[in-house]
Write an enzyme that holds these catalytic residues in place. Structure first.
Site, PDB file in Angstrom:
ATOM      1  N   LYS A  38       0.711  -0.195   1.469  1.00 10.90           N
ATOM      2  CA  LYS A  38       1.461  -1.364   0.970  1.00 10.90           C
ATOM      3  C   LYS A  38       2.974  -1.148   0.914  1.00 10.90           C
ATOM      4  CE  LYS A  38      -0.440  -4.393   0.517  1.00 10.90           C
ATOM      5  NZ  LYS A  38      -0.837  -5.124   1.747  1.00 10.90           N
ATOM      6  N   ARG A  42       2.536  -0.667   8.653  1.00 13.90           N
ATOM      7  CA  ARG A  42       2.251  -1.438   9.875  1.00 13.90           C
ATOM      8  C   ARG A  42       3.548  -1.906  10.523  1.00 13.90           C
ATOM      9  NH1 ARG A  42      -1.264  -1.502  13.615  1.00 13.90           N
ATOM     10  NH2 ARG A  42      -2.807  -1.146  11.987  1.00 13.90           N
ATOM     11  N   SER A 129       1.584  -5.249  -5.218  1.00 12.29           N
ATOM     12  CA  SER A 129       1.186  -5.610  -3.865  1.00 12.29           C
ATOM     13  C   SER A 129      -0.228  -5.110  -3.537  1.00 12.29           C
ATOM     14  CB  SER A 129       2.200  -5.017  -2.887  1.00 12.29           C
ATOM     15  OG  SER A 129       1.812  -5.260  -1.566  1.00 12.29           O
TER      16      SER A 129
END
Ligand SMILES: *[C@@H]1O[C@H](CO)[C@@H](O)[C@H](O)[C@H]1NC(C)=O
Ligand SMILES: *[C@@H]1O[C@H](CO)[C@@H](O)[C@H](O)[C@H]1NC(C)=O
Ligand SMILES: *[C@@H]1O[C@H](CO)[C@@H](O)[C@H](O)[C@H]1NC(C)=O
Length: 284
Positions: A38, A42, A129
């Site tokens: 988080k 990515r 998150s």
């Protein structure tokens, strides 16, 4: 060299079609993004893959943190990697490596000069998150969920240190384990908030750290007004992260946010000292 650069931009295309391009091989990653969940792992991988000398493994392999998968051996792992030229860098990312006890030594056994990337963000925001993602998936499956307060606090109103999201945000605790195995020169800590706010300077740092030829330009990153954050492009493709990556966080009582920040403050100070980098995260 020109011919090779031309080929470089096509490796991704060929990898997608699962075709071996002449002169390429499957190689063990020379760089691993080891976390943190988080914090933008990515985004970091996708942005790095804009570089013609970077080849990414898109799927999270969990090779070094899952005993059953690790048993398959390095040769199995190598064969899962995409094709690359000998001067390209193969990058894998699995965020849960960061909190794994075994991953550091196992990665060192693969390549003791490996370069590691760790992306972090303010620890309380990371907890929220993390919670928000689990909440979304539970709601989606019609499952009951525990309110945030009940998750992060115990019965007597103290921070629940057994909650995994709290543990993950204790960056210092995990970083100590990595630095028992690797030297600090082999690890670059990337600022996840900075990466979202203004990707280009952060990517230049990574480019330099990985000793890649200078390729990133401000043109690679453009602000998307609709989404409210950056998308990115190279000659071959443009990409915006899927909507879930910009997920709205639930409203949290500001006093609880303060309490969490105060809780993480000493961990953060130790972390800054350990890595020689001060993020000045809010302390209340
Ligand atoms: C080990 O990692 C370093 C740094 O990324 C890289 O230069 C080297 O080629 C790697 N060695 C092998 C055998 O993959
Ligand atoms: C900007 O984001 C919107 C919403 O996700 C998307 O539909 C659109 O294609 C993006 N525009 C560009 C130029 O990337
Ligand atoms: C980090 O920087 C802040 C000022 O931005 C300072 O108050 C704090 O003492 C620094 N912490 C460490 C561990 O260097």
């Amino acid at each position: 060299p020109t011919e090779k650069i031309l080929h470089h931009s096509t490796t991704e295309l060929y990898n997608k079609k699962r075709i071996k391009f002449r002169g390429t091989q499957r190689r063990l990653p020379q760089t691993v993004i080891v976390g943190v969940r988080k914090c933008g792992t990515r985004a970091l991988l996708e942005m790095l893959a804009l570089h013609s000398y970077v080849v990414k493994k898109s799927e999270e392999m969990h090779f070094f943190d899952d005993d059953d998968i690790y048993e398959n051996g390095l040769e199995w792992y190598r064969k899962k990697m995409p094709y690359s030229f000998d001067n390209q860098v193969t990058i894998e990312k699995t965020p849960s490596y960061f909190i794994s006890r075994e991953a550091p030594a196992r990665i060192k056994e693969m390549n003791e000069s490996v370069r590691l990337l760790v992306i972090v963000r303010e620890p309380t925001t990371r907890v929220i998150s993390d919670y928000a993602q689990i909440l979304d998936s539970k709601k989606l499956r019609g499952k009951p969920y525990i309110p945030f307060e009940k998750r992060v606090l115990n019965e007597v109103g103290e921070i629940n240190e057994n909650y995994i999201a709290i543990k993950i945000s204790q960056y210092f605790v995990h970083m100590v384990r990595w630095l028992r195995v690797f030297s600090l020169e082999q690890i670059l800590v990337v600022d996840g908030e900075q990466l979202v706010r203004d990707p280009f300077p952060e990517l230049k740092k990574v480019e330099k750290f990985l000793k890649l030829p200078s390729r990133f330009t401000p043109w690679n990153f453009y602000f998307n007004e609709t989404k409210g954050f950056y998308c990115f492009r190279n000659e071959n493709r443009q990409k915006c992260l899927p909507p879930s990556k910009g997920r709205k966080h639930p409203e949290i009582d500001p006093q609880l946010v303060s309490k969490l920040r105060r809780y993480f403050a000493p961990f953060n100070d130790h972390f800054y000292e350990l890595i020689g980098q001060n993020f000045s995260w809010l302390t209340s």
